[in-house]
Design an enzyme around this catalytic site. Sequence first.
Site, PDB file in Angstrom:
ATOM      1  N   ASP A  30       0.833  -1.213   0.000  1.00  0.00           N
ATOM      2  CA  ASP A  30       0.000   0.000   0.000  1.00  0.00           C
ATOM      3  C   ASP A  30       0.868   1.264   0.000  1.00  0.00           C
ATOM      4  O   ASP A  30       1.986   1.264   0.508  1.00  0.00           O
ATOM      5  CB  ASP A  30      -0.908  -0.027   1.241  1.00  0.00           C
ATOM      6  CG  ASP A  30      -2.087   0.916   1.108  1.00  0.00           C
ATOM      7  OD1 ASP A  30      -2.325   1.443   0.004  1.00  0.00           O
ATOM      8  OD2 ASP A  30      -2.780   1.133   2.124  1.00  0.00           O
ATOM      9  N   ASN A  78     -11.086  -2.706  -5.181  1.00  0.00           N
ATOM     10  CA  ASN A  78     -10.365  -1.729  -6.013  1.00  0.00           C
ATOM     11  C   ASN A  78     -11.092  -1.389  -7.325  1.00  0.00           C
ATOM     12  O   ASN A  78     -10.724  -0.435  -8.007  1.00  0.00           O
ATOM     13  CB  ASN A  78      -8.933  -2.182  -6.304  1.00  0.00           C
ATOM     14  CG  ASN A  78      -8.002  -2.086  -5.110  1.00  0.00           C
ATOM     15  OD1 ASN A  78      -7.067  -2.873  -4.948  1.00  0.00           O
ATOM     16  ND2 ASN A  78      -8.237  -1.110  -4.233  1.00  0.00           N
TER      17      ASN A  78
HETATM   18  C1  IPE Z   1      -5.421  -2.737  -0.186  1.00  0.00           C
HETATM   19  O1  IPE Z   1      -5.092  -1.398  -0.335  1.00  0.00           O
HETATM   20  C2  IPE Z   1      -5.422  -3.414  -1.526  1.00  0.00           C
HETATM   21  C3  IPE Z   1      -4.118  -3.610  -2.153  1.00  0.00           C
HETATM   22  C4  IPE Z   1      -2.966  -3.281  -1.656  1.00  0.00           C
HETATM   23  C5  IPE Z   1      -4.177  -4.244  -3.450  1.00  0.00           C
HETATM   24  P1  IPE Z   1      -6.205  -0.269  -0.482  1.00  0.00           P
HETATM   25  O2  IPE Z   1      -5.500   1.008  -0.579  1.00  0.00           O
HETATM   26  O3  IPE Z   1      -7.154  -0.619  -1.564  1.00  0.00           O
HETATM   27  O4  IPE Z   1      -6.984  -0.406   0.925  1.00  0.00           O
HETATM   28  P2  IPE Z   1      -7.874   0.654   1.713  1.00  0.00           P
HETATM   29  O5  IPE Z   1      -8.916   1.168   0.771  1.00  0.00           O
HETATM   30  O6  IPE Z   1      -6.957   1.732   2.166  1.00  0.00           O
HETATM   31  O7  IPE Z   1      -8.429  -0.122   2.862  1.00  0.00           O
HETATM   32  C1  IPE Z   2      -1.632   0.304  -3.325  1.00  0.00           C
HETATM   33  O1  IPE Z   2      -1.415   1.659  -3.374  1.00  0.00           O
HETATM   34  C2  IPE Z   2      -1.856  -0.289  -4.689  1.00  0.00           C
HETATM   35  C3  IPE Z   2      -3.236  -0.781  -4.903  1.00  0.00           C
HETATM   36  C4  IPE Z   2      -4.196  -0.760  -4.040  1.00  0.00           C
HETATM   37  C5  IPE Z   2      -3.502  -1.341  -6.202  1.00  0.00           C
HETATM   38  P1  IPE Z   2      -2.620   2.694  -3.317  1.00  0.00           P
HETATM   39  O2  IPE Z   2      -3.029   3.039  -4.704  1.00  0.00           O
HETATM   40  O3  IPE Z   2      -3.711   2.210  -2.460  1.00  0.00           O
HETATM   41  O4  IPE Z   2      -1.897   3.936  -2.648  1.00  0.00           O
HETATM   42  P2  IPE Z   2      -2.518   4.980  -1.639  1.00  0.00           P
HETATM   43  O5  IPE Z   2      -3.114   4.220  -0.500  1.00  0.00           O
HETATM   44  O6  IPE Z   2      -3.560   5.755  -2.399  1.00  0.00           O
HETATM   45  O7  IPE Z   2      -1.360   5.817  -1.217  1.00  0.00           O
HETATM   46 MG    MG Z   3      -4.111   2.446  -0.500  1.00  0.00          MG
END
Ligand code: IPE
Ligand code: IPE
Ligand code: MG
Length: 265
Positions: A30, A78
Amino acid sequence: MSREPASSIPLLKSKIQKSPVPVHIGVIMDGNGRWAKKQGLNRNEGHRKGAQVIDGLLETASDLGVRVISLYAFSTENWKRPATEISALFNLLDEFILSKLEKMKANSIRLKVSGNLKKIPKNSRQLVENAIIETEKNKKIVLNFCINYGSMDELERAVTLVIQRRVEKISAKKNPWDNSAIKNILKKVDYKEIHSALDTHDIPDVDLLIRTSGEMRLSNFMLLQSAYAELYFTDTLWPDFSDIHLMQAIEEFQKRNRKFGGIDE
Ligand code: IPE
Ligand code: IPE
Ligand code: MG
């Protein structure tokens, strides 16, 4: 988290190798979006940088003797993101498979997937399914990519499969639908039967679960498989996560006292 000097890497490595390393590491990768924002870049650039760190980490994990690494790449939630970001993420997945397949073969990395591939773009699905077949004899380490994965969805599919398997077993008989058949359908479902229908039916449970970027939640990742995982949260954003961070997480894991509901010996 501060970066350690490069010279401390071999030291940390030899220290870690003196104790058992986790068999299965799960990673909630993340912070790509926040990393990009900090650099004044587009979110998709963060995802690109995030995909680039995977390779080195796999090599380190494999070197240390880790047997399975599950990477949360795309969750069932997602799909709520903008269509342009979703397509950038699947393009990156395609690129990763295309550019790393030969290396995976050379380094004995076996690709597996958790998640529902039926709903992802057809092209990505074909590439992933082909790489799974091409690497199926590899033994050193499993890279379990979690794509369109969510524990709740996995459980729904598993329970459906349990019912289907029970019905199929009965339908194969000569006189299928007598009273004993109904009894067999309705018999207690034990966890072993559910486990056999999970995406992870052939990999061990998670020992160490790492989440980057400072968020302290599981976001629907491997809820059953992490029942006894050691949790490790770090503020480091995923694109900055490197070998040293992985080793620090393993070092912390080795300090934990795992009791699995029992008491100390
Ligand atoms: C979790 O991260 C999913 C992945 C890393 C693929 P998100 O960024 O989607 O999770 P939330 O929304 O902060 O819980
Ligand atoms: C994790 O990074 C990747 C996926 C969930 C695919 P994020 O896209 O959630 O990054 P933040 O949380 O917005 O920084
Ligand atoms: Mg995230």
